[in-house]
Write an enzyme that holds these catalytic residues in place. Sequence first.
Site, mmCIF file in Angstrom:
data_model
loop_
_atom_site.group_PDB
_atom_site.id
_atom_site.type_symbol
_atom_site.label_atom_id
_atom_site.label_comp_id
_atom_site.label_asym_id
_atom_site.label_seq_id
_atom_site.Cartn_x
_atom_site.Cartn_y
_atom_site.Cartn_z
ATOM 1 C CG HIS A 150 64.840 49.726 16.925
ATOM 2 N ND1 HIS A 150 65.316 50.869 17.517
ATOM 3 C CD2 HIS A 150 63.706 49.403 17.601
ATOM 4 C CE1 HIS A 150 64.513 51.226 18.508
ATOM 5 N NE2 HIS A 150 63.526 50.348 18.588
ATOM 6 C CE LYS A 200 58.394 56.839 24.772
ATOM 7 N NZ LYS A 200 58.482 55.524 24.851
ATOM 8 N NE ARG A 234 63.795 45.329 24.383
ATOM 9 C CZ ARG A 234 63.628 46.597 24.709
ATOM 10 N NH1 ARG A 234 64.561 47.476 24.423
ATOM 11 N NH2 ARG A 234 62.547 47.007 25.329
ATOM 12 C CB SER A 277 65.414 54.125 22.102
ATOM 13 O OG SER A 277 65.240 53.412 20.922
HETATM 14 O O1 PNS Z 1 58.772 51.793 20.233
HETATM 15 P P1 PNS Z 1 57.578 51.824 21.143
HETATM 16 O O2 PNS Z 1 57.478 53.182 21.801
HETATM 17 O O3 PNS Z 1 57.587 50.698 22.137
HETATM 18 O O4 PNS Z 1 56.287 51.629 20.211
HETATM 19 C C1 PNS Z 1 54.999 51.679 20.755
HETATM 20 C C2 PNS Z 1 53.923 51.732 19.640
HETATM 21 C C3 PNS Z 1 54.225 52.839 18.651
HETATM 22 C C4 PNS Z 1 53.913 50.414 18.892
HETATM 23 C C5 PNS Z 1 52.536 51.931 20.319
HETATM 24 O O5 PNS Z 1 52.625 52.986 21.233
HETATM 25 C C6 PNS Z 1 51.417 52.217 19.329
HETATM 26 O O6 PNS Z 1 51.031 51.358 18.586
HETATM 27 N N1 PNS Z 1 50.915 53.458 19.332
HETATM 28 C C7 PNS Z 1 49.863 53.898 18.426
HETATM 29 C C8 PNS Z 1 48.546 54.134 19.157
HETATM 30 C C9 PNS Z 1 47.799 52.849 19.366
HETATM 31 O O7 PNS Z 1 47.409 52.173 18.432
HETATM 32 N N2 PNS Z 1 47.590 52.509 20.653
HETATM 33 C C10 PNS Z 1 46.883 51.331 21.057
HETATM 34 C C11 PNS Z 1 47.826 50.150 21.181
HETATM 35 S S1 PNS Z 1 46.999 48.774 21.834
#
Ligand code: PNS
Length: 164
Positions: free
Chosen positions: A19, A43, A92, A130
């Site tokens: 990150h 989660k 990645r 993570s």
């Molecule tokens: O670190 P992560 O868990 O891979 O991040 C995922 C994240 C936060 C980018 C994604 O879950 C997100 O954007 N959540 C907000 C809700 C949302 O907009 N969902 C629709 C995505 S198409």
Amino acid sequence: MPSTRAIYPGSFDPTTNGHLDLIERGSRLFDQLVVAVLTNIEKEPLFGVDERVEMLLDVTRKMKNVEVDTFSGLLVDYAKQKKADAILRGIRAFSDYEYELQMALMNRKLEPKVETVFLMPAESYTYVSSRLVKEIFRHGGSVKGLVPPVVEERLQEKVFPKKL
Ligand code: PNS
């Protein structure tokens, strides 16, 4: 020259060196970078939102164009609210691609004005996540070099708290 602002969203539970690598790259590419911690993770997170924000503030302190914030709800709504031009995500390995493509295209459908920009972390972090960091740490493995030292300390306090 108009300035550019990107949002780097994620769970950051906890921040890894992967990150951090992406934040550094993003801060060089954009005039402003907002690292946005999702508050309503589906989660169960290991660290609370405040803890995740504190760790990010700590590791980004020297980067003057980086801001740390939290968001809930739809990412594109938050991006609009922050007047962001782009969403920054890291890829990645090939396995990330499908999920990231789906999210990027869905976000574009919801808000065509916000572009998703993908950056690759340094090769040495392509296997760091993570989830794996937490798993290794819980089983007594070393996460040295995978997370910033402050995160390693926080993991120690959280997973193996000292008994008083
Ligand atoms: O670190 P992560 O868990 O891979 O991040 C995922 C994240 C936060 C980018 C994604 O879950 C997100 O954007 N959540 C907000 C809700 C949302 O907009 N969902 C629709 C995505 S198409």
